[in-house]
Enzyme design. Structure first.
Site, mmCIF file in Angstrom:
data_model
loop_
_atom_site.group_PDB
_atom_site.id
_atom_site.type_symbol
_atom_site.label_atom_id
_atom_site.label_comp_id
_atom_site.label_asym_id
_atom_site.label_seq_id
_atom_site.Cartn_x
_atom_site.Cartn_y
_atom_site.Cartn_z
ATOM 1 C CD GLU A 1 0.022 7.071 4.571
ATOM 2 O OE1 GLU A 1 -0.659 6.149 4.075
ATOM 3 O OE2 GLU A 1 0.426 8.036 3.918
ATOM 4 C CG HIS B 1 -4.765 1.010 -4.593
ATOM 5 N ND1 HIS B 1 -3.484 1.394 -4.345
ATOM 6 C CD2 HIS B 1 -5.547 1.753 -3.773
ATOM 7 C CE1 HIS B 1 -3.478 2.324 -3.405
ATOM 8 N NE2 HIS B 1 -4.709 2.567 -3.043
ATOM 9 C CG ASP C 1 0.981 4.426 1.240
ATOM 10 O OD1 ASP C 1 1.429 4.595 0.098
ATOM 11 O OD2 ASP C 1 -0.176 4.760 1.576
ATOM 12 C CG HIS D 1 -2.565 9.518 5.969
ATOM 13 N ND1 HIS D 1 -3.365 8.482 5.562
ATOM 14 C CD2 HIS D 1 -1.867 9.890 4.869
ATOM 15 C CE1 HIS D 1 -3.161 8.238 4.276
ATOM 16 N NE2 HIS D 1 -2.243 9.077 3.846
ATOM 17 C CG ASP E 1 2.793 8.989 0.565
ATOM 18 O OD1 ASP E 1 2.398 9.070 1.740
ATOM 19 O OD2 ASP E 1 2.018 8.862 -0.407
ATOM 20 C CD GLU F 1 -4.110 4.341 4.602
ATOM 21 O OE1 GLU F 1 -4.156 3.190 4.111
ATOM 22 O OE2 GLU F 1 -3.400 5.241 4.130
ATOM 23 C CG ASP G 1 -2.010 0.058 -7.299
ATOM 24 O OD1 ASP G 1 -2.361 1.166 -7.697
ATOM 25 O OD2 ASP G 1 -1.985 -0.283 -6.095
ATOM 26 C CG ASP H 1 0.059 11.495 2.006
ATOM 27 O OD1 ASP H 1 0.841 11.239 2.931
ATOM 28 O OD2 ASP H 1 -0.800 10.693 1.599
ATOM 29 C CG ASP I 1 -0.276 2.513 4.829
ATOM 30 O OD1 ASP I 1 -0.253 1.275 5.011
ATOM 31 O OD2 ASP I 1 -0.964 3.054 3.956
HETATM 32 C C1 XLS Z 1 -3.228 7.785 0.266
HETATM 33 C C2 XLS Z 1 -3.306 6.549 1.009
HETATM 34 C C3 XLS Z 1 -3.392 5.297 0.152
HETATM 35 C C4 XLS Z 1 -3.828 4.123 0.975
HETATM 36 C C5 XLS Z 1 -4.352 2.984 0.180
HETATM 37 O O1 XLS Z 1 -2.861 8.827 0.793
HETATM 38 O O2 XLS Z 1 -2.224 6.469 1.878
HETATM 39 O O3 XLS Z 1 -2.179 5.073 -0.477
HETATM 40 O O4 XLS Z 1 -2.808 3.659 1.791
HETATM 41 O O5 XLS Z 1 -5.431 3.351 -0.587
HETATM 42 NI NI NI Z 2 -1.652 4.784 3.010
HETATM 43 NI NI NI Z 3 -1.084 8.463 2.218
#
Ligand code: XLS
Ligand code: NI
Ligand code: NI
Length: 437
Positions: A268, A101, A339, A271, A309, A232, A104, A307, A296
């Site tokens: 993802e 991003h 991700d 998600h 991750d 996404e 970042d 989430d 992702d």
């Molecule tokens: C957040 C998203 C983010 C996207 C990119 O939950 O996964 O990280 O992948 O903005």
């Molecule tokens: Ni993501």
């Molecule tokens: Ni995410």
């Protein structure tokens, strides 16, 4: 530059029998699987946000990560130094891609123009590091959710100025992505959704979001950026409901606003879980629409409703993901982007290596298993046979659009009843998959 990981050398493929923790057991970049190298199938990408900006903080406590190279300041020089560290990490890991991003990689300044200058100053280092290492940018994106100005969303904000700021940010992020030779650009809906319908004009918000994406499509063309656009899906968090809630909702939105030709989906895993779907379901929905772009590749915790991750280590998950990806022709512009973040309790720099090695090995195994299942052919043959009644006779006539209700009534009056159905053989098929795992 002082090395950030002085005790770690380039991660090597050591094979399944190895007991070396800092080595690949399955990911062998040059090994050919189903006609392509593993490197080209998987197109692994490291994310800048979790890996180089994650602090380990959570709603209950402060950060825990030990990142000795980071001076903790918001300065451009710290950001530039971090860029060198990032490339040392990605190079030692052997991943061909990374993603970011805008916020970042470079700190936000006091004004938009200062912020843009900061981004340019860090992008210069990123460009030099890309050149030095051969590591490429899979996709860039704009962070349109952290700053309080986006409290009501960005493209769907009730405040037109927030929309305008988001548009300016996307413009710049697209330019930098283009400058760095990015192969794609992702739109994730950040805060594009609502907390309560009591204060929300949904129709207006969706219309605005579509306008913003159309502007991005136009600008992409104007600057000659050839990368793929992705959207996404995510159903909730931070908002109660995100408009890009799942693959089907995204596709519907893109179709309604004539955006589908310009976008593919970045799916993802976590998600999908939050949406109440499996990753495979989401991949199939995207694939069937010709819109499977990138993934992702993280995972959630089925007992935690947010989430999380986490890095993917479940071989069934990676096998089913790769089965669907291979079925739809593989990843072309996209990649397997982690991700994912190390747990708050895994705070040493070496944990970043353990996490990525594990994820890459899990996907390498998933790829090999899925390719073997494909090569074996029994699964695909079973599905083909299951639909055999559509290949000729009345089925073929219906598929060709040449049958009317009247025709089908006549057909059934003559035939009397349905040819007996055959078993779906779910247990047999699950056993078949287990032959390969
Ligand atoms: C957040 C998203 C983010 C996207 C990119 O939950 O996964 O990280 O992948 O903005
Ligand atoms: Ni993501
Ligand atoms: Ni995410």
């Amino acid at each position: 530059m002082k090395s950030a990981f002085p005790n770690i050398t380039k991660i090597q493929y050591a094979g399944p029998q190895s007991r070396e923790p800092l080595a690949f057991k399955h990911y062998n970049a040059d090994e050919i699987v189903a006609g392509k190298t593993m490197r080209d199938h998987l197109r692994f990408a490291v994310v800048y946000w979790h890996t180089f900006r994650g602090t380990g903080s959570d709603p209950f406590g402060a950060g825990t990560m030990q990142r000795p190279w980071d001076d903790g300041s918001n300065s451009v020089s710290n950001a530039q130094n971090r860029a060198h560290v990032a490339f040392e990490f990605i190079e030692k890991l052997g991943a061909p891609y990374y993603c970011w991003h805008d916020r970042d990689v470079a700190p936000e300044g006091k004004t938009l123009s200062e912020t843009n200058k900061n981004l340019d100053a860090v992008a210069k280092v990123l460009k030099a590091e890309q050149k030095r290492t051969g590591i490429k940018l899979l996709w860039g994106t704009a962070n349109l959710f952290s700053n309080p100005r986006f409290v009501h969303g960005a493209g769907t904000s009730s405040n037109a100025d927030a929309f305008a700021f988001a548009a300016a940010q996307i413009k710049k992020a697209l330019e930098v992505t283009h400058e760095l030779g990015g192969e794609g650009y992702t739109f994730w809906g950040g805060r594009e959704g609502y907390m309560t319908l009591l204060n929300t004009d949904m129709k207006r918000e969706l219309d605005h979001l579509a306008k913003l994406l159309h502007m991005a499509v136009a600008y992409k063309k104007q600057i000659g950026f050839k990368g793929q656009f992705y959207i996404e899906p995510k159903p909730k968090e931070p908002t109660k409901h995100q408009y890009d809630s799942d693959a089907a909702a995204c596709l519907n939105f893109l179709r309604e606003f004539d955006l589908l030709p310009h976008f593919k989906l970045n799916i993802e895993t976590n998600h999908a879980t939050l949406a109440g779907h499996s990753m495979q379901h989401e991949l199939e929905v995207a694939g069937a629409a010709g819109a499977l772009g990138s993934i992702d590749a993280n995972t959630g915790d089925e007992l935690l409703g947010w989430d999380t991750d986490q890095f993917p280590t479940n071989i069934y998950l990676t096998t089913y993901s790769m089965l669907s990806i291979l079925k739809y022709g593989g990843l072309t512009t996209g990649g397997v982007n982690f991700d994912a973040k190390v747990r708050r309790e895994s705070f040493e720099p070496v944990d970043l290596f353990h996490a990525h090695i594990g994820g890459m090995d899990a996907f390498a195994r998933g790829l090999k298993i899925a390719a073997a299942i494909q090569q074996d052919g029994r699964l695909a043959e079973f599905v083909k046979q299951r639909y055999a009644s559509w290949d000729s006779g009345i089925g073929a006539k219906i598929e060709a659009g040449k049958a009317t209700l009247k025709d089908l009534e006549a057909y059934m009056l003559k035939k009397g009843d349905v040819t007996p159905n055959v078993s779906g053989r779910q247990e047999f098929l699950e056993n078949l998959i287990n032959e390969f795992i």
